[in-house]
Design an enzyme around this catalytic site. Structure first.
Site, PDB file in Angstrom:
ATOM      1  N   LYS A 282       0.840  -1.211   0.000  1.00  0.00           N
ATOM      2  CA  LYS A 282       0.000   0.000   0.000  1.00  0.00           C
ATOM      3  C   LYS A 282       0.872   1.258   0.000  1.00  0.00           C
ATOM      4  O   LYS A 282       0.681   2.165  -0.800  1.00  0.00           O
ATOM      5  CB  LYS A 282      -0.903  -0.004   1.247  1.00  0.00           C
ATOM      6  N   ASN A 283       1.825   1.305   0.929  1.00  0.00           N
ATOM      7  CA  ASN A 283       2.569   2.555   1.118  1.00  0.00           C
ATOM      8  C   ASN A 283       3.585   2.823   0.016  1.00  0.00           C
ATOM      9  O   ASN A 283       4.119   3.931  -0.083  1.00  0.00           O
ATOM     10  CB  ASN A 283       3.234   2.565   2.502  1.00  0.00           C
TER      11      ASN A 283
ATOM     12  N   ARG B 272      -4.730  10.458   4.890  1.00  0.00           N
ATOM     13  CA  ARG B 272      -3.639  11.426   5.023  1.00  0.00           C
ATOM     14  C   ARG B 272      -2.625  11.325   3.899  1.00  0.00           C
ATOM     15  O   ARG B 272      -2.002  12.310   3.513  1.00  0.00           O
ATOM     16  CB  ARG B 272      -2.878  11.170   6.333  1.00  0.00           C
TER      17      ARG B 272
ATOM     18  N   CYS C  32      -5.313  12.788  13.649  1.00  0.00           N
ATOM     19  CA  CYS C  32      -5.028  11.390  13.335  1.00  0.00           C
ATOM     20  C   CYS C  32      -4.985  10.583  14.628  1.00  0.00           C
ATOM     21  O   CYS C  32      -4.477  11.071  15.638  1.00  0.00           O
ATOM     22  CB  CYS C  32      -3.684  11.304  12.621  1.00  0.00           C
TER      23      CYS C  32
ATOM     24  N   ARG D 244       0.627  14.436  13.520  1.00  0.00           N
ATOM     25  CA  ARG D 244       1.282  14.135  12.240  1.00  0.00           C
ATOM     26  C   ARG D 244       1.425  15.411  11.412  1.00  0.00           C
ATOM     27  O   ARG D 244       0.727  15.616  10.423  1.00  0.00           O
ATOM     28  CB  ARG D 244       0.516  13.050  11.489  1.00  0.00           C
TER      29      ARG D 244
ATOM     30  N   ASP E 229       4.596   0.337  12.148  1.00  0.00           N
ATOM     31  CA  ASP E 229       3.382  -0.287  11.609  1.00  0.00           C
ATOM     32  C   ASP E 229       3.240  -1.752  12.018  1.00  0.00           C
ATOM     33  O   ASP E 229       2.253  -2.402  11.653  1.00  0.00           O
ATOM     34  CB  ASP E 229       3.355  -0.166  10.072  1.00  0.00           C
TER      35      ASP E 229
ATOM     36  N   VAL F 221       8.680   6.388  16.781  1.00  0.00           N
ATOM     37  CA  VAL F 221       8.244   7.088  15.567  1.00  0.00           C
ATOM     38  C   VAL F 221       6.942   7.838  15.840  1.00  0.00           C
ATOM     39  O   VAL F 221       6.819   9.025  15.559  1.00  0.00           O
ATOM     40  CB  VAL F 221       8.083   6.098  14.390  1.00  0.00           C
TER      41      VAL F 221
ATOM     42  N   ARG G  18      -8.843  -0.093   4.955  1.00  0.00           N
ATOM     43  CA  ARG G  18      -8.026   0.924   4.306  1.00  0.00           C
ATOM     44  C   ARG G  18      -6.714   0.334   3.788  1.00  0.00           C
ATOM     45  O   ARG G  18      -6.174   0.790   2.795  1.00  0.00           O
ATOM     46  CB  ARG G  18      -7.671   2.044   5.294  1.00  0.00           C
TER      47      ARG G  18
HETATM   48  N1  EPU Z   1       6.943  14.167  11.232  1.00  0.00           N
HETATM   49  C1  EPU Z   1       7.230  15.473  11.534  1.00  0.00           C
HETATM   50  N2  EPU Z   1       7.113  16.390  10.539  1.00  0.00           N
HETATM   51  C2  EPU Z   1       6.775  16.057   9.277  1.00  0.00           C
HETATM   52  C3  EPU Z   1       6.508  14.720   8.980  1.00  0.00           C
HETATM   53  C4  EPU Z   1       6.619  13.776   9.980  1.00  0.00           C
HETATM   54  O1  EPU Z   1       7.552  15.806  12.666  1.00  0.00           O
HETATM   55  O2  EPU Z   1       6.709  16.946   8.413  1.00  0.00           O
HETATM   56  C5  EPU Z   1       7.039  13.161  12.293  1.00  0.00           C
HETATM   57  C6  EPU Z   1       5.734  12.410  12.499  1.00  0.00           C
HETATM   58  O3  EPU Z   1       4.865  13.105  13.372  1.00  0.00           O
HETATM   59  C7  EPU Z   1       6.216  11.085  13.044  1.00  0.00           C
HETATM   60  C8  EPU Z   1       7.537  10.858  12.301  1.00  0.00           C
HETATM   61  O4  EPU Z   1       7.952  12.158  11.869  1.00  0.00           O
HETATM   62  O5  EPU Z   1       6.461  11.188  14.434  1.00  0.00           O
HETATM   63  C9  EPU Z   1       7.457   9.935  11.120  1.00  0.00           C
HETATM   64  O6  EPU Z   1       6.416  10.326  10.256  1.00  0.00           O
HETATM   65  P1  EPU Z   1       6.431  10.039   8.692  1.00  0.00           P
HETATM   66  O7  EPU Z   1       6.310  11.338   7.973  1.00  0.00           O
HETATM   67  O8  EPU Z   1       7.573   9.173   8.339  1.00  0.00           O
HETATM   68  O9  EPU Z   1       5.081   9.244   8.495  1.00  0.00           O
HETATM   69  P2  EPU Z   1       4.164   9.306   7.229  1.00  0.00           P
HETATM   70  O10 EPU Z   1       5.000   9.487   6.034  1.00  0.00           O
HETATM   71  O11 EPU Z   1       3.048  10.250   7.468  1.00  0.00           O
HETATM   72  C10 EPU Z   1       4.292   6.770   6.648  1.00  0.00           C
HETATM   73  C11 EPU Z   1       3.326   5.651   6.484  1.00  0.00           C
HETATM   74  C12 EPU Z   1       2.769   5.261   7.843  1.00  0.00           C
HETATM   75  C13 EPU Z   1       3.946   4.834   8.731  1.00  0.00           C
HETATM   76  C14 EPU Z   1       4.967   5.982   8.821  1.00  0.00           C
HETATM   77  C15 EPU Z   1       6.208   5.604   9.588  1.00  0.00           C
HETATM   78  C16 EPU Z   1       2.432   6.027   4.282  1.00  0.00           C
HETATM   79  C17 EPU Z   1       1.268   6.402   3.452  1.00  0.00           C
HETATM   80  N3  EPU Z   1       2.252   6.071   5.607  1.00  0.00           N
HETATM   81  O12 EPU Z   1       3.552   7.850   7.224  1.00  0.00           O
HETATM   82  O13 EPU Z   1       1.938   4.137   7.624  1.00  0.00           O
HETATM   83  O14 EPU Z   1       3.473   4.533  10.021  1.00  0.00           O
HETATM   84  O15 EPU Z   1       5.368   6.372   7.494  1.00  0.00           O
HETATM   85  O16 EPU Z   1       6.826   4.522   9.019  1.00  0.00           O
HETATM   86  O17 EPU Z   1       3.478   5.680   3.787  1.00  0.00           O
HETATM   87  C18 EPU Z   1       0.073   2.779   7.946  1.00  0.00           C
HETATM   88  O18 EPU Z   1       0.328   2.247   6.844  1.00  0.00           O
HETATM   89  O19 EPU Z   1      -0.780   2.323   8.745  1.00  0.00           O
HETATM   90  C19 EPU Z   1       0.784   3.985   8.329  1.00  0.00           C
HETATM   91  C20 EPU Z   1       0.354   4.791   9.297  1.00  0.00           C
END
Ligand code: EPU
Length: 449
Positions: free
Chosen positions: A22-23, A93, A117, A122, A308, A330, A400
């Site tokens: 998915k991701n 998101r 969220c 996030r 995850d 994380v 989802r």
């Molecule tokens: N963060 C910041 N600022 C930002 C972005 C992130 O502080 O601008 C923080 C977040 O709050 C968090 C950490 O950095 O504490 C990591 O967040 P990240 O941006 O890596 O998460 P994401 O890209 O929003 C993706 C996956 C998530 C997975 C996380 C961590 C997708 C669509 N989603 O989210 O997947 O948990 O990386 O590996 O790729 C899921 O599939 O259930 C899911 C939540």
């Protein structure tokens, strides 16, 4: 709304195929916004999140078609639309992954901020920081991020944040930089296999990205990107979830379409807990030869243990003798599943970004509520391991991100039913427990002698 009724106590046995990730699929679909010509993707899973992104891309002028052979084709027919509306973004998101591609290709993006969220705070400040560094003018208006740049310009960007790297932030900035003028370097880039898959598909489209899979990326901007034919990597989180389900039920399961090199931290942890994990070509066999052992788990950015899989690991550790500590570095607040596991009889308490768990006692079925995608998977695993029936409500979270999970579990011998959420759906076995306790003795005030 649907719910699951899971009857625990059966060891999972058999063989199933893991779906495409998915991701990885989501940002690669979004990258089709930047291509001249059609993008053909194989192994895009059929999930609610994929449907949500397909709807969003359609509103952005991309023709999205699911072919009869299962492949998905995406072709941008118009470069005009650039608004990702709140109604679509709030459902998922990951819609934010259209921000970089829209800006780079169309010069303007107006993307709703996703809002709250269940797994914690996030923010997308790092996405915006990276895009601003590439020269975009960015403002927030009426809940929308409005980003504009006639042409982005390559530069050096540090993308580290308080919790390490950002997965979709790296995807957004890397994708945008492929069409920038000049060279971009990104330090503290996310190393997740999903970022690498996006990078590989962008390179196949004509981009010049080096350093994929490391925290340092070098991207030489190009004038245009072409359509591509690409197969999405196997979903490492689905693979881990099924491995953990097999372990929690003391089953023996073989999984096809697994990239073991993406699962090192999960496999290491499972082995520490006492699970035997044996690669067999492109497949892997999982079984439990002896008692499960407690273990401490820390969720970290890749190649660490994935956040995850944190909820699923916690369910498994309820079955392991002794004290385990599960920490999430994380998403430090990702513990909504904890009180639900307690409803099933688990002994767990939270301490900041950790949960302390005393495992090895049987769980007993109850009604529980899913709060997010991976929490739902954790509750299904706990239900499979528990005695009696467990009802899991709000499984739309699970829909989802898992393709036909209940069908796969049923194929492995699990007793799991999807039914409409209705009071009549609650099994009689989950009625209020019989009160066999002796009647309470009324409290009598005895004045001090
Ligand atoms: N963060 C910041 N600022 C930002 C972005 C992130 O502080 O601008 C923080 C977040 O709050 C968090 C950490 O950095 O504490 C990591 O967040 P990240 O941006 O890596 O998460 P994401 O890209 O929003 C993706 C996956 C998530 C997975 C996380 C961590 C997708 C669509 N989603 O989210 O997947 O948990 O990386 O590996 O790729 C899921 O599939 O259930 C899911 C939540």
């Amino acid at each position: 709304m649907d719910l699951f009724v899971v009857k625990g106590g059966t060891s999972l046995r058999g063989r199933v195929r893991v779906s495409g990730s998915k991701n990885a699929a989501l940002p690669i679909m979004a990258a089709a916004l930047m291509a001249d010509g059609p993008t053909i993707l194989h192994d895009v899973p059929e999930l609610a999140d994929v449907s949500s992104l397909s709807s969003l891309l359609t509103t952005l002028g991309v023709a999205v078609v699911r072919r009869t052979d299962g492949a998905m084709t995406l072709e941008s027919a118009s470069d005009e639309p650039c608004v990702a509306h709140y109604d679509l973004v709030r459902k998922m998101r990951a819609s934010v992954c259209v921000l970089g591609p829209l800006l780079a290709r169309r010069g303007r993006a107006c993307v709703s901020l996703p809002g709250g969220c269940n797994i914690g705070d996030r923010p997308i400040d790092l996405h915006l920081k990276g895009l601003r560094a590439l020269g975009a003018e960015i403002r927030i208006e009426r809940g929308y991020v409005i980003a504009e740049a006639a042409r982005l310009t390559g530069t050096s960007i540090y993308l580290g944040g308080p919790f390490g790297s950002t997965v979709t932030g790296t995807c957004n900035v890397m994708a945008a930089a492929t069409l920038a003028n000049g060279v971009t370097t990104i330090e503290a880039a996310a190393c997740e296999p999903e970022v690498v898959d996006l990078g590989n598909s962008l390179n196949a489209m004509g981009a010049r990205i080096e350093g994929l899979g490391t925290p340092f990326l070098r991207i030489e901007g190009v004038e245009r990107l072409a359509g591509v034919e690409h197969t999405i990597i196997p979903d490492r989180i689905e693979a881990a979830t099924l491995m953990i389900a097999a372990a929690a039920t003391r089953g023996r399961v073989t999984l096809d379409n697994v990239r073991m090199d993406h699962l090192t931290s999960v496999v290491e942890k499972l082995r520490e807990i006492g699970v035997r994990v044996q690669p067999r070509g492109a497949a892997v066999e999982v079984h439990v030869p002896a008692q499960l052992q407690s273990a401490d788990c820390v969720a970290l950015p890749y190649p660490g243990l994935p956040t995850d899989t944190q909820a699923q690991m916690m369910s498994l550790l309820t079955q392991a003798q002794g004290i385990s500590i599960v920490t999430d570095k994380v998403f430090p607040d990702r513990f909504m599943h904890l009180p639900e596991l307690v409803r099933l009889g688990a002994r767990i308490r939270r301490e900041g970004s950790s949960a302390i768990l005393s495992g090895g006692r049987p769980l007993s079925g109850a009604c529980v509520m899913a709060s997010d995608l991976r929490a739902s998977a954790g509750l299904v695993i706990a239900g499979l391991a528990a005695e009696g029936e467990t009802v899991i409500r709000r499984i739309y979270h699970l829909d989802r991100g898992y393709e036909r999970l209940e069908a796969k579990l049923a194929a492995l011998g699990a007793t799991i039913r999807r039914v409409k959420d209705d009071p009549a759906a609650i099994p009689e076995s989950l009625a209020v427990p019989e009160d066999n306790a002796p009647p309470l003795v009324p409290w009598v005030h005895r004045p001090a002698a």
